[in-house]
Design an enzyme around this catalytic site. Sequence first.
Site, mmCIF file in Angstrom:
data_model
loop_
_atom_site.group_PDB
_atom_site.id
_atom_site.type_symbol
_atom_site.label_atom_id
_atom_site.label_comp_id
_atom_site.label_asym_id
_atom_site.label_seq_id
_atom_site.Cartn_x
_atom_site.Cartn_y
_atom_site.Cartn_z
ATOM 1 N N ASP A 1 2.774 -4.546 7.877
ATOM 2 C CA ASP A 1 1.599 -3.690 7.690
ATOM 3 C C ASP A 1 0.378 -4.599 7.857
ATOM 4 O O ASP A 1 0.062 -5.378 6.963
ATOM 5 C CB ASP A 1 1.650 -3.065 6.295
ATOM 6 C CG ASP A 1 0.363 -2.334 5.942
ATOM 7 O OD1 ASP A 1 0.352 -1.664 4.897
ATOM 8 O OD2 ASP A 1 -0.638 -2.432 6.699
ATOM 9 N N GLN B 1 -4.899 -4.961 7.031
ATOM 10 C CA GLN B 1 -5.907 -5.889 6.526
ATOM 11 C C GLN B 1 -5.829 -7.261 7.182
ATOM 12 O O GLN B 1 -6.475 -8.210 6.733
ATOM 13 C CB GLN B 1 -5.756 -6.050 4.996
ATOM 14 C CG GLN B 1 -5.938 -4.764 4.212
ATOM 15 C CD GLN B 1 -7.355 -4.196 4.266
ATOM 16 O OE1 GLN B 1 -8.295 -4.866 4.679
ATOM 17 N NE2 GLN B 1 -7.503 -2.943 3.886
ATOM 18 N N LYS C 1 -10.906 0.085 10.431
ATOM 19 C CA LYS C 1 -11.131 -1.122 9.627
ATOM 20 C C LYS C 1 -11.559 -2.309 10.471
ATOM 21 O O LYS C 1 -11.761 -3.405 9.952
ATOM 22 C CB LYS C 1 -9.858 -1.469 8.856
ATOM 23 C CG LYS C 1 -9.392 -0.404 7.878
ATOM 24 C CD LYS C 1 -8.145 -0.860 7.150
ATOM 25 C CE LYS C 1 -7.492 0.277 6.405
ATOM 26 N NZ LYS C 1 -8.248 0.687 5.209
ATOM 27 N N HIS D 1 0.866 -1.182 0.000
ATOM 28 C CA HIS D 1 0.000 0.000 0.000
ATOM 29 C C HIS D 1 0.909 1.242 0.000
ATOM 30 O O HIS D 1 2.011 1.208 0.527
ATOM 31 C CB HIS D 1 -0.872 -0.049 1.252
ATOM 32 C CG HIS D 1 -1.896 1.037 1.364
ATOM 33 N ND1 HIS D 1 -1.598 2.317 1.779
ATOM 34 C CD2 HIS D 1 -3.228 1.026 1.126
ATOM 35 C CE1 HIS D 1 -2.711 3.040 1.795
ATOM 36 N NE2 HIS D 1 -3.704 2.291 1.406
ATOM 37 N N CYS E 1 -4.803 2.528 -3.546
ATOM 38 C CA CYS E 1 -3.498 3.005 -3.048
ATOM 39 C C CYS E 1 -2.398 1.959 -3.286
ATOM 40 O O CYS E 1 -1.512 1.759 -2.441
ATOM 41 C CB CYS E 1 -3.563 3.373 -1.568
ATOM 42 S SG CYS E 1 -4.694 4.700 -1.209
HETATM 43 C C1 LIG Z 1 -2.660 -2.727 3.508
HETATM 44 C C2 LIG Z 1 -2.970 -1.316 3.933
HETATM 45 N N1 LIG Z 1 -1.996 -0.580 4.519
HETATM 46 C C3 LIG Z 1 -2.226 0.681 4.940
HETATM 47 C C4 LIG Z 1 -3.459 1.267 4.762
HETATM 48 C C5 LIG Z 1 -3.665 2.692 5.264
HETATM 49 O O1 LIG Z 1 -4.617 2.674 6.298
HETATM 50 P P1 LIG Z 1 -5.077 4.092 6.880
HETATM 51 O O2 LIG Z 1 -3.822 4.755 7.380
HETATM 52 O O3 LIG Z 1 -6.069 3.766 7.965
HETATM 53 O O4 LIG Z 1 -5.692 4.826 5.734
HETATM 54 C C6 LIG Z 1 -4.500 0.543 4.161
HETATM 55 C C7 LIG Z 1 -5.850 1.193 3.953
HETATM 56 N N2 LIG Z 1 -6.479 0.688 2.792
HETATM 57 C C8 LIG Z 1 -7.512 1.283 2.190
HETATM 58 C C9 LIG Z 1 -8.090 2.457 2.472
HETATM 59 O O5 LIG Z 1 -9.119 2.617 1.568
HETATM 60 N N3 LIG Z 1 -9.162 1.543 0.713
HETATM 61 C C10 LIG Z 1 -8.173 0.707 1.088
HETATM 62 O O6 LIG Z 1 -7.898 -0.368 0.568
HETATM 63 C C11 LIG Z 1 -4.248 -0.767 3.740
HETATM 64 O O7 LIG Z 1 -5.217 -1.514 3.163
#
Ligand SMILES: Cc1ncc(COP(=O)(O)O)c(CNc2co[nH]c2=O)c1O
Length: 408
Positions: free
Chosen positions: A201, A204, A227, A124, A366
């Site tokens: 990371d 997910q 999430k 990501h 992303c």
């Molecule tokens: C694997 C992964 N890493 C980092 C992030 C960043 O998370 P945040 O800092 O809470 O934004 C996401 C968010 N992924 C997604 C956010 O919107 N659609 C997505 O797939 C992610 O899916």
Amino acid sequence: VEPLDVDRIREDFPILDREVNGGPLVYLDNAATSQTPTRVVESISDYYYRYNANVHRGIHQLSQEASIAYEEAHDTVAEFIGADGREEVVFTKNTTEAMNLVAYAWGLNELGPGDEVVTTEMEHHASLVTWQQICKRTGAECKYVPITEDGYLDMDAAAELITDDTEMVSVVHASNTLGTVNPVRELADIAHDHDALIFADAAQSVPNRPVDVKALDVDFLAFSGHKMCGPTGSGALYGKEHVLEAMEPYLYGGDMIVKVTFEDSQWNELPWKFEAGTPSISEGIALAEACEYLDDIGMERIQRHEEQLAEYAYDRLTELGDVEVYGPPGDDRSGLVAFNLDGVHAHDLASIVNDYGVAIRAGDHCTQPLHDVLGVGASARASFYLYNTREEVDALVDAVDEARSIFA
Ligand SMILES: Cc1ncc(COP(=O)(O)O)c(CNc2co[nH]c2=O)c1O
């Protein structure tokens, strides 16, 4: 593993009773953000209604109550991921902030010319761009483990790319685009054989499956509360205590110090050393509530439920004949499917299925470099959680089928 009582679970999410475009909401965008159960929403309002106060060293009753709730929230989150205690859990506003905290607080001090960071093609942007830019600023080199044809990490390439010049391995635990679940423990062993640190990371994975940071033996791990039934503005960085102890903070201010003179300052103990200023108090408390909510249901049951829905969606979408699903086979992935319908742009597809009340994501999720590797500019993505049903997968497939006839 006992199946989930989804009907009972859905009662915890009033938003799922919403109507969209004349039909029931079919919310399948959980990898972007999950919905929030009543119990978690109430933990936020309860804080503001009953004990809103600033935390740390408060003398008055409300501040003591708020401080205890906020500090104990760290204990709850630590237990949820198998950390040793609150000293290994820094609250952040999301995964992105946690990644940047390590990149700045550790990377800027530890990386230099000749050093290498090994990450992967499926990362990501929160990690890929972060390590890419920190390497540019420090003169270190960023290397990428390639993926195989069916969306797995090329572990032979990983073993070659990770060398004694590697200082950090940063890997996504579960891909938000492919659904691939990476062998983090195997990568940790390779990294540690070369005296490198490893960052997982887990944005997910922590929301969707049991995660034990000690079993994974990672040095850092990050995830977001929004999430996993928690509020936006909540998340955490896990770090091994001795690793965090050795790190300098990168955000300075109140609460992260114990003594300040005009000449210098002494840092507070963990985790407060990395939590400068007034924290997101209600969000941190609500994150702990979300952990307890999920734990009461059972992460193994949630994982099984999501994986069954993803496999069912994979099978039904590929049966349509002109749909390509990216990533591993349907029976070997986490709870999401990214796909394209021949001849229909993902944005158009998402717009049409929304006409039927179905909420999916379209774009690059992303992961633009990954989409370049896949040879597509965008994809549609359905991602499942504990409150989704097979009937909702059918609604998705029926809507995709409608799109086919519109664009046929
Ligand atoms: C694997 C992964 N890493 C980092 C992030 C960043 O998370 P945040 O800092 O809470 O934004 C996401 C968010 N992924 C997604 C956010 O919107 N659609 C997505 O797939 C992610 O899916």
